[in-house]
Write an enzyme that holds these catalytic residues in place. Structure first.
Site, PDB file in Angstrom:
ATOM      1  CB  ALA A  97      67.522  73.340  62.749  1.00  0.00           C
ATOM      2  CG  ASP A  98      66.299  77.624  57.855  1.00  0.00           C
ATOM      3  OD1 ASP A  98      67.096  77.662  56.897  1.00  0.00           O
ATOM      4  OD2 ASP A  98      65.074  77.574  57.706  1.00  0.00           O
ATOM      5  CD  GLN A  99      73.189  74.282  56.006  1.00  0.00           C
ATOM      6  OE1 GLN A  99      72.731  73.677  55.058  1.00  0.00           O
ATOM      7  NE2 GLN A  99      74.122  73.773  56.799  1.00  0.00           N
TER       8      GLN A  99
END
Length: 198
Positions: A74-76
């Site tokens: 996951a990343d943002q």
């Protein structure tokens, strides 16, 4: 056939807590992906795609090392007025970023991916829109003194589950997406794959 063990390709305490609170049993292993290199490689991509590419890269790197596991990456990324923001390097950069975000709307772009046997098998992206209020410099000083070095752990210099909620007038989007892990679509896919109990 037994489900593949779950592995979180992240050192993020927030993401681990979200999965743990949802009742998932998993191990965590930091991917140690060079995020700057990935961002350069996909510099021409839109921000949603870039967040997803980062998530995929993390999942894939860990999956190559542990092919039997179902790996969550996951990343943002935060964008505001055409500019992308990274986690602040120090308190001065956090202060400068918050001054730029003050009284403006920004977008949190979150991506999540699953990898198995070294290949991406599922991906999802989501975004949330947040409007920071026009807070005073005195409030900004108090906020930074209150949260301290934790301000550096978030791309937006805030945690909505803490004093950071006071920075906002309006929030439009999924809470888990804001925290950096679109959890409901992920859980639906894990149930579909029988990786968690349906």
């Amino acid at each position: 056939m037994a489900a593949s063990p779950l592995l979180l390709a992240s050192g993020s305490a927030v993401r681990a807590t979200l999965l743990r609170n949802a009742g998932l049993h998993f191990r965590a292993r930091d991917s140690r992906v060079d995020e700057d290199a990935v961002k350069k490689r996909f510099a021409g991509s839109d921000t949603d795609t870039l967040a997803l590419k980062l998530a995929e890269e993390k999942a894939q790197v860990v999956s190559q090392a542990e092919p039997a596991a179902l790996v969550i990456g996951a990343d943002q990324i935060l964008s505001c007025c055409g500019e992308r923001y990274d986690k602040p390097r120090d308190m001065d950069e956090a202060r400068a970023n918050l001054k730029k975000l003050r009284a403006r709307d920004h977008i949190l772009h979150s991506g999540v991916a699953l990898a198995l046997n070294g290949a991406i098998v599922w991906r999802h992206s989501d975004r949330a829109h947040l409007a920071m209020r026009d807070f005073s410099d005195d409030f900004l000083d108090l906020y930074l003194a209150t949260v301290g070095d934790k301000v550096r752990s978030s791309v937006g210099c805030y945690q909505l589950e803490g004093p950071g909620i006071q920075l906002f007038d309006r929030i439009d989007g999924d809470y888990f997406t804001i925290l950096g892990l679109p959890l409901l679509p992920l859980l639906a896919e894990l149930r579909r794959r029988k990786a968690v109990t349906a």
